[in-house]
Design a protein around this motif. Sequence first.
Motif, PDB file in Angstrom:
ATOM      1  N   ASP A   1      61.921  80.882  16.541  1.00 41.59           N
ATOM      2  CA  ASP A   1      62.164  80.755  15.106  1.00 41.59           C
ATOM      3  C   ASP A   1      60.879  80.424  14.356  1.00 41.59           C
ATOM      4  O   ASP A   1      60.902  79.801  13.282  1.00 41.59           O
ATOM      5  N   ALA A   2      59.734  80.831  14.920  1.00 42.42           N
ATOM      6  CA  ALA A   2      58.436  80.553  14.297  1.00 42.42           C
ATOM      7  C   ALA A   2      57.556  81.798  14.330  1.00 42.42           C
ATOM      8  O   ALA A   2      57.847  82.764  15.043  1.00 42.42           O
ATOM      9  N   THR A   3      56.478  81.758  13.569  1.00 46.25           N
ATOM     10  CA  THR A   3      55.537  82.868  13.476  1.00 46.25           C
ATOM     11  C   THR A   3      54.121  82.348  13.682  1.00 46.25           C
ATOM     12  O   THR A   3      53.756  81.289  13.149  1.00 46.25           O
ATOM     13  N   CYS A   4      53.307  83.095  14.461  1.00 48.95           N
ATOM     14  CA  CYS A   4      51.892  82.765  14.626  1.00 48.95           C
ATOM     15  C   CYS A   4      51.154  83.261  13.383  1.00 48.95           C
ATOM     16  O   CYS A   4      51.162  84.450  13.075  1.00 48.95           O
ATOM     17  N   ASP A   5      50.505  82.340  12.676  1.00 48.16           N
ATOM     18  CA  ASP A   5      49.891  82.718  11.403  1.00 48.16           C
ATOM     19  C   ASP A   5      48.720  81.776  11.112  1.00 48.16           C
ATOM     20  O   ASP A   5      48.614  80.693  11.700  1.00 48.16           O
TER      21      ASP A   5
ATOM     22  N   CYS B   1      57.071  77.335  11.542  1.00 45.91           N
ATOM     23  CA  CYS B   1      58.506  77.601  11.548  1.00 45.91           C
ATOM     24  C   CYS B   1      58.878  78.551  10.405  1.00 45.91           C
ATOM     25  O   CYS B   1      58.308  78.484   9.315  1.00 45.91           O
ATOM     26  N   ASN B   2      59.835  79.437  10.678  1.00 43.88           N
ATOM     27  CA  ASN B   2      60.309  80.378   9.664  1.00 43.88           C
ATOM     28  C   ASN B   2      61.080  79.656   8.570  1.00 43.88           C
ATOM     29  O   ASN B   2      61.487  78.491   8.729  1.00 43.88           O
ATOM     30  N   ASP B   3      61.278  80.360   7.448  1.00 41.09           N
ATOM     31  CA  ASP B   3      62.053  79.784   6.351  1.00 41.09           C
ATOM     32  C   ASP B   3      63.435  79.379   6.834  1.00 41.09           C
ATOM     33  O   ASP B   3      64.096  80.112   7.586  1.00 41.09           O
TER      34      ASP B   3
ATOM     35  N   TYR C   1      63.862  76.726   8.645  1.00 35.39           N
ATOM     36  CA  TYR C   1      63.678  75.914   9.850  1.00 35.39           C
ATOM     37  C   TYR C   1      62.553  74.920   9.600  1.00 35.39           C
ATOM     38  O   TYR C   1      61.683  75.116   8.753  1.00 35.39           O
ATOM     39  N   GLU C   2      62.556  73.844  10.363  1.00 38.99           N
ATOM     40  CA  GLU C   2      61.508  72.837  10.254  1.00 38.99           C
ATOM     41  C   GLU C   2      61.091  72.386  11.642  1.00 38.99           C
ATOM     42  O   GLU C   2      61.872  72.464  12.595  1.00 38.99           O
ATOM     43  N   GLY C   3      59.812  71.951  11.753  1.00 38.71           N
ATOM     44  CA  GLY C   3      59.275  71.516  13.038  1.00 38.71           C
ATOM     45  C   GLY C   3      57.794  71.825  13.129  1.00 38.71           C
ATOM     46  O   GLY C   3      57.143  72.189  12.138  1.00 38.71           O
ATOM     47  N   ASP C   4      57.243  71.698  14.343  1.00 40.25           N
ATOM     48  CA  ASP C   4      55.803  71.909  14.522  1.00 40.25           C
ATOM     49  C   ASP C   4      55.452  73.338  14.907  1.00 40.25           C
ATOM     50  O   ASP C   4      54.298  73.652  15.185  1.00 40.25           O
ATOM     51  N   GLY C   5      56.430  74.229  14.936  1.00 37.30           N
ATOM     52  CA  GLY C   5      56.186  75.615  15.291  1.00 37.30           C
ATOM     53  C   GLY C   5      56.468  75.926  16.742  1.00 37.30           C
ATOM     54  O   GLY C   5      56.862  77.035  17.077  1.00 37.30           O
ATOM     55  N   VAL C   6      56.245  74.949  17.597  1.00 37.57           N
ATOM     56  CA  VAL C   6      56.610  75.118  19.009  1.00 37.57           C
ATOM     57  C   VAL C   6      58.094  74.828  19.172  1.00 37.57           C
ATOM     58  O   VAL C   6      58.811  75.501  19.926  1.00 37.57           O
ATOM     59  N   GLU C   7      58.566  73.832  18.420  1.00 37.79           N
ATOM     60  CA  GLU C   7      60.000  73.527  18.363  1.00 37.79           C
ATOM     61  C   GLU C   7      60.414  73.584  16.902  1.00 37.79           C
ATOM     62  O   GLU C   7      59.818  72.916  16.051  1.00 37.79           O
ATOM     63  N   CYS C   8      61.412  74.372  16.611  1.00 39.44           N
ATOM     64  CA  CYS C   8      61.912  74.523  15.242  1.00 39.44           C
ATOM     65  C   CYS C   8      63.419  74.294  15.232  1.00 39.44           C
ATOM     66  O   CYS C   8      64.146  74.845  16.070  1.00 39.44           O
ATOM     67  N   THR C   9      63.861  73.491  14.303  1.00 36.24           N
ATOM     68  CA  THR C   9      65.302  73.256  14.145  1.00 36.24           C
ATOM     69  C   THR C   9      65.711  73.709  12.752  1.00 36.24           C
ATOM     70  O   THR C   9      64.911  73.629  11.796  1.00 36.24           O
ATOM     71  N   ARG C  10      66.942  74.184  12.678  1.00 33.53           N
ATOM     72  CA  ARG C  10      67.428  74.705  11.396  1.00 33.53           C
ATOM     73  C   ARG C  10      67.618  73.566  10.405  1.00 33.53           C
ATOM     74  O   ARG C  10      68.112  72.494  10.747  1.00 33.53           O
TER      75      ARG C  10
END
Length: 346
Positions: free
Chosen positions: A272-276, A286-288, A290-299
């Motif tokens: 649920d994340a994008t490398c950017d 994290c994608n829109d 979702y929240e988190g550090d990018g390695v772990e994303c929660t809705r």
Amino acid sequence: MKRNTEQIIKTSSVIASVVSQSSGSSYFVFQQPEYPRDCKEVLNACSSPHNTSGVYLIKPDGYPEPFEAYCDNDLENGGWTVLQRRLMESINFNRTWKDFRSGFGFPRSEVWLGNEKVAFLTNQKQYQLRLEFQNAAGQSYYVTYDNFRISDEWGQYSLSSLGLYRGTPNSNIEWCPTNEIFTNETCERTCEDPETCVSSTSLTKPERCACVGEYMIHEENCIPQNQCGCFVADKGGVLRNGESFINSDCTRRSNCSNNQLTLEENYQCSNDATCDERNGIRRCYCNDGYEGDGVECTREMIPKDCKDLLTDDTRDGVYTVYPDNWPNGIQVYCEMESNGGGWTVS
């Protein structure tokens, strides 16, 4: 301040003849090379115009192509090959390793002949090195070394021989340590803090030995930046202590701690994340929704009604809520400021 400098060499050997014998007689065979190997051989050429100072083509043994060099035939008995000349600072000498390898400037004015050319030149005979200086007051002096030679590229063109020193009174020469150059550069960088410029403007000498270009200070030594403990090849530079760097596809993170580099080979973005890269920082985001550090994303919490939107600062108004079976949401009016708030007006 030393302003005008010239570095020249002159061979202390002569052109060798080959002796051969046949039928009891002896004779000398001399094979003239296509190009003279240095300015001493230019001076010894038969044609009289070569007796004047000027630019000539020379070709040291083994060097692939002839190149231009300035031959000083007015100094002493002539035959001096000019390696470096700095006069009015019309040429910038604060350059890269590649520039110093190949040479730069103009033979008739300010010039550096090039490490590669000097290496081939000084390894074919025994040469005397002469350094001439003129200070700001116009006083001239010189020093000589009778056996000058530098190593080849494999040896990083280091000084391999100097020989006996001679010079005029009060002509002390300070040689820079390995990998340092004599410059007026006022900014050096360290392996521990590569982004910060270490200023030397407080020094009394306008020129000094310094670590510049692709070199950095480490424990008072001057080393190439790729030898610093936190050098990252993917970045092409050195990390600060506490800094991290993530490679282009977000599959590896490098961390610098106490000038030691550690690698996280298993770094990977969440589904649920994008490398950017954002604001100059590349990592997993994290994608829109979702929240988190990018390695772990929660809705993020999805409000089903006005009660889910209620906070101390929420005011009456129209909001979007997502009741079950309404993935795109609907707009409703929420009463937030009376009777405890959180009322969905139907």
